[in-house]
Design a protein around this motif. Structure first.
Motif, PDB file in Angstrom:
ATOM      1  N   ARG A 314       0.855  -1.189   0.000  1.00  0.00           N
ATOM      2  CA  ARG A 314       0.000   0.000   0.000  1.00  0.00           C
ATOM      3  C   ARG A 314       0.890   1.236   0.000  1.00  0.00           C
ATOM      4  N   TYR A 315       0.552   2.212  -0.801  1.00  0.00           N
ATOM      5  CA  TYR A 315       1.295   3.477  -0.860  1.00  0.00           C
ATOM      6  C   TYR A 315       2.783   3.238  -1.169  1.00  0.00           C
ATOM      7  N   ALA A 316       3.066   2.249  -2.020  1.00  0.00           N
ATOM      8  CA  ALA A 316       4.463   1.894  -2.312  1.00  0.00           C
ATOM      9  C   ALA A 316       4.888   2.410  -3.688  1.00  0.00           C
ATOM     10  N   GLY A 317       6.115   2.035  -4.087  1.00  0.00           N
ATOM     11  CA  GLY A 317       6.678   2.464  -5.350  1.00  0.00           C
ATOM     12  C   GLY A 317       6.087   1.717  -6.538  1.00  0.00           C
ATOM     13  N   GLU A 318       6.572   2.056  -7.735  1.00  0.00           N
ATOM     14  CA  GLU A 318       6.068   1.411  -8.957  1.00  0.00           C
ATOM     15  C   GLU A 318       6.403  -0.069  -8.995  1.00  0.00           C
ATOM     16  N   LEU A 319       7.654  -0.376  -8.590  1.00  0.00           N
ATOM     17  CA  LEU A 319       8.067  -1.778  -8.513  1.00  0.00           C
ATOM     18  C   LEU A 319       8.138  -2.178  -7.046  1.00  0.00           C
ATOM     19  N   VAL A 320       7.617  -3.359  -6.735  1.00  0.00           N
ATOM     20  CA  VAL A 320       7.680  -3.837  -5.353  1.00  0.00           C
ATOM     21  C   VAL A 320       8.442  -5.163  -5.324  1.00  0.00           C
ATOM     22  N   VAL A 321       9.309  -5.306  -4.330  1.00  0.00           N
ATOM     23  CA  VAL A 321      10.109  -6.523  -4.177  1.00  0.00           C
ATOM     24  C   VAL A 321       9.626  -7.269  -2.938  1.00  0.00           C
ATOM     25  N   ALA A 322       9.262  -8.531  -3.120  1.00  0.00           N
ATOM     26  CA  ALA A 322       8.864  -9.371  -1.990  1.00  0.00           C
ATOM     27  C   ALA A 322      10.070 -10.165  -1.525  1.00  0.00           C
ATOM     28  N   LEU A 323      10.332 -10.124  -0.219  1.00  0.00           N
ATOM     29  CA  LEU A 323      11.468 -10.860   0.346  1.00  0.00           C
ATOM     30  C   LEU A 323      11.024 -11.453   1.677  1.00  0.00           C
ATOM     31  N   ASP A 324      11.221 -12.751   1.856  1.00  0.00           N
ATOM     32  CA  ASP A 324      10.839 -13.377   3.125  1.00  0.00           C
ATOM     33  C   ASP A 324      11.889 -13.115   4.187  1.00  0.00           C
ATOM     34  N   GLY A 325      11.420 -12.859   5.411  1.00  0.00           N
ATOM     35  CA  GLY A 325      12.339 -12.595   6.510  1.00  0.00           C
ATOM     36  C   GLY A 325      13.198 -13.785   6.881  1.00  0.00           C
ATOM     37  N   ASP A 326      12.827 -14.988   6.424  1.00  0.00           N
ATOM     38  CA  ASP A 326      13.601 -16.181   6.803  1.00  0.00           C
ATOM     39  C   ASP A 326      14.422 -16.720   5.631  1.00  0.00           C
ATOM     40  N   LEU A 327      14.636 -15.870   4.626  1.00  0.00           N
ATOM     41  CA  LEU A 327      15.365 -16.319   3.436  1.00  0.00           C
ATOM     42  C   LEU A 327      16.725 -15.634   3.346  1.00  0.00           C
ATOM     43  N   LEU A 328      17.775 -16.450   3.231  1.00  0.00           N
ATOM     44  CA  LEU A 328      19.103 -15.895   2.964  1.00  0.00           C
ATOM     45  C   LEU A 328      19.362 -16.020   1.473  1.00  0.00           C
ATOM     46  N   ASP A 421      13.855 -23.113   7.787  1.00  0.00           N
ATOM     47  CA  ASP A 421      12.603 -23.616   8.358  1.00  0.00           C
ATOM     48  C   ASP A 421      12.855 -24.500   9.569  1.00  0.00           C
ATOM     49  N   THR A 422      13.925 -25.281   9.499  1.00  0.00           N
ATOM     50  CA  THR A 422      14.187 -26.270  10.551  1.00  0.00           C
ATOM     51  C   THR A 422      15.595 -26.056  11.110  1.00  0.00           C
ATOM     52  N   MET A 423      15.909 -26.776  12.164  1.00  0.00           N
ATOM     53  CA  MET A 423      17.235 -26.686  12.779  1.00  0.00           C
ATOM     54  C   MET A 423      18.320 -27.107  11.794  1.00  0.00           C
ATOM     55  N   ALA A 424      18.028 -28.137  10.975  1.00  0.00           N
ATOM     56  CA  ALA A 424      19.015 -28.580   9.985  1.00  0.00           C
ATOM     57  C   ALA A 424      19.258 -27.466   8.952  1.00  0.00           C
ATOM     58  N   ASP A 425      18.170 -26.789   8.512  1.00  0.00           N
ATOM     59  CA  ASP A 425      18.314 -25.649   7.582  1.00  0.00           C
ATOM     60  C   ASP A 425      19.217 -24.589   8.190  1.00  0.00           C
ATOM     61  N   TYR A 426      18.986 -24.368   9.482  1.00  0.00           N
ATOM     62  CA  TYR A 426      19.725 -23.326  10.181  1.00  0.00           C
ATOM     63  C   TYR A 426      21.220 -23.610  10.147  1.00  0.00           C
ATOM     64  N   GLU A 427      21.576 -24.876  10.426  1.00  0.00           N
ATOM     65  CA  GLU A 427      22.997 -25.236  10.428  1.00  0.00           C
ATOM     66  C   GLU A 427      23.613 -25.107   9.030  1.00  0.00           C
ATOM     67  N   HIS A 428      22.837 -25.514   8.002  1.00  0.00           N
ATOM     68  CA  HIS A 428      23.314 -25.341   6.620  1.00  0.00           C
ATOM     69  C   HIS A 428      23.579 -23.872   6.325  1.00  0.00           C
ATOM     70  N   ALA A 429      22.654 -23.027   6.764  1.00  0.00           N
ATOM     71  CA  ALA A 429      22.775 -21.598   6.465  1.00  0.00           C
ATOM     72  C   ALA A 429      24.010 -20.992   7.110  1.00  0.00           C
ATOM     73  N   VAL A 430      24.254 -21.376   8.362  1.00  0.00           N
ATOM     74  CA  VAL A 430      25.428 -20.847   9.061  1.00  0.00           C
ATOM     75  C   VAL A 430      26.704 -21.274   8.336  1.00  0.00           C
ATOM     76  N   ASN A 431      26.768 -22.570   7.950  1.00  0.00           N
ATOM     77  CA  ASN A 431      27.959 -23.051   7.234  1.00  0.00           C
ATOM     78  C   ASN A 431      28.131 -22.362   5.890  1.00  0.00           C
ATOM     79  N   TRP A 432      27.020 -22.120   5.239  1.00  0.00           N
ATOM     80  CA  TRP A 432      27.033 -21.470   3.914  1.00  0.00           C
ATOM     81  C   TRP A 432      27.682 -20.085   4.007  1.00  0.00           C
ATOM     82  N   ILE A 433      27.271 -19.325   5.020  1.00  0.00           N
ATOM     83  CA  ILE A 433      27.825 -17.981   5.199  1.00  0.00           C
ATOM     84  C   ILE A 433      29.301 -18.055   5.586  1.00  0.00           C
TER      85      ILE A 433
END
Ligand SMILES: [Mg+2]
Length: 439
Positions: A314-328, A421-433
């Motif tokens: 609402r009341y945003a720019g011409e282009l809008v970007v959707a990004l999930d808070g749990d996505l790296l 989403d899960t604890m295993a995802d979390y560990e993958h994400a940390v290693n990835w970074i």
């Protein structure tokens, strides 16, 4: 289209410092006054009781002297300029006394009949008695809709909740919890507030009035070529079982939401949709960046990310970007989307259980064009990242991909991501970074 009125709290919303403690300085009682004001704004002391007490303390100062002090108090100049420009539909709603704030209202160009306040009688330049204490909730019972209300303290919660668009404004101090609970937006910088007001006003010009004559559209959010980033952080993240919203989880020494904001530092219009643990998300992000526009999805339990995204749009720019808070997202890939001016949908190699899949086919120019989203088949997984023209988005309260379905064919680009989403995802994400975004 019906025209909105705009209602503003005075103390710490229009003014840049708190009024009563400033007056109290004259008699050296500012600390006592500040403490009482603080407790009142948090809702620990009922407003009427506290106000009478505060008036009693300040009653020894001549009314004319108080009026002078209040007249010269620092105000948010950009906001006041906007109010003056739209004074026919702007109102001030304050518990403060008519005899104290009259000169300030004159200085700001606000007519008497656009001020709702408390009233007192004066004898020999001293307060003889209070005749009426303004109850903001009551005053507004009969106020004609639609209206926007802006405030910060506990006694503003009623008017912010009753408003068609309620805004918590925390430029001077933290917005009261009761206000956040009732607000559609929370804003912490004056400039961001003014831009939202301009955008709302430009969308609601009087019938037959040219938009340009009514307000300066270029200074809102919807200018040609403008872009808005909407991060959805409203959900609870129950599958992770850590008791906090996923945006707050620490990924290799930094909260996930801060990692995302670091990649968005060049973008001016960043919005975070909050719901579960909103106050924690806001106070964490404010330490990093204060100009984020917070959008509330109070119904986060009953709606999907699509509802949060629509609220953010609402009341945003011409282009809008959707990004999930749990996505790296890999920084290079996110940049590729953000620097593009095309509609794009992010897809990745399927990796989560129960994914939403994408089937895409190459067109003659070698672009991957989405044919359908599906739970059953598809070569790619939907990531939650998409950049779309705002005016094409349909209504809906499901998932973001369901909002996109009617817009197919849409171009898909492959991005590298880790969803948590899960604890295993979390560990993958940390290693990835830690591995520099390599598996
Ligand atoms: Mg206030």
């Amino acid at each position: 289209m019906e025209q909105y009125s705009f209602l503003f709290d005075l103390d710490a919303t229009i003014t840049k410092v708190e009024i009563l403690p400033t007056i109290a300085q004259v008699i050296g009682k500012q600390d006592e006054m500040r403490e009482l004001t603080e407790r009142t704004m948090k809702g620990e002391v009922p407003f009427a009781e506290s106000f009478m007490k505060r008036v009693e303390i300040l009653g020894v100062i001549p009314v004319s002297r108080v009026s002078e002090i209040v007249r010269d108090i620092p105000v948010h100049e950009e906001l006041c300029a906007w109010i003056r420009e739209h004074k026919d539909r702007c109102y001030v709603v304050t518990g403060n006394l008519d005899i104290w704030i009259g000169a300030l209202m004159e200085r700001l160009g606000i007519e008497k009949d656009h001020v709702f306040c408390s009233h007192a009688e004066v004898e020999n330049d001293k307060i003889a008695g209070l005749t009426e204490i303004c109850d903001k909730g009551k005053v507004l019972e009969d106020f004609p809709h639609p209206f926007v209300a802006v405030g910060d303290g506990d006694n503003d919660a009623g008017m912010v909740g009753a408003a068609d668009i309620g805004i918590g404004f925390g430029a001077v101090r933290d917005v009261a919890y009761s206000v956040l609970n009732n607000a559609d937006y929370a804003i912490y910088t004056e400039n961001k507030l003014c831009r939202l007001l301009k955008e709302i006003a430009s969308k609601t010009c009087a019938e037959g009035q040219a938009e340009a004559a009514c307000c300066d559209k270029a200074e809102g959010f919807g200018a040609p070529g403008s872009k808005t980033i909407v991060i959805s952080c409203a959900g609870m993240g129950t599958r992770l079982g850590i008791g906090t919203t996923k945006a707050l989880i620490d990924v290799d020494g930094k909260p996930l939401i801060i990692r995302q904001l670091e990649l968005l530092k060049d973008f001016e219009d960043v919005r975070i949709v909050v719901g579960y643990q909103a106050e924690r998300v806001i106070s964490l992000v404010n330490e990093y960046r204060r100009d984020v526009l917070y959008v509330f999805n109070h119904n986060y339990k009953g709606t999907g990310t699509g509802a949060s995204f629509k609220l953010g749009c609402r009341y945003a720019g011409e282009l809008v970007v959707a990004l999930d808070g749990d996505l790296l997202v890999h920084p290079d890939d996110l940049r590729a989307v953000l620097t593009s001016d095309k509609e794009l949908v992010g897809g990745c190699t399927p990796s989560t259980d129960n994914p939403v899949l994408i089937h895409a086919e190459e067109d003659s120019e070698g672009r991957k064009m989405i044919v359908y989203f599906s739970r059953e088949s598809g070569e790619y997984e939907w990531t939650g990242l998409a950049q779309i023209r705002r005016d094409r988005l349909p209504e809906g309260t499901g998932h973001v991909y369901q909002l996109l379905e009617p817009l197919i064919p849409l171009e898909m680009i492959e991005i590298r991501t880790k969803e948590i989403d899960t604890m295993a995802d979390y560990e993958h994400a940390v290693n990835w970074i830690r591995n520099g975004y390599h598996d």
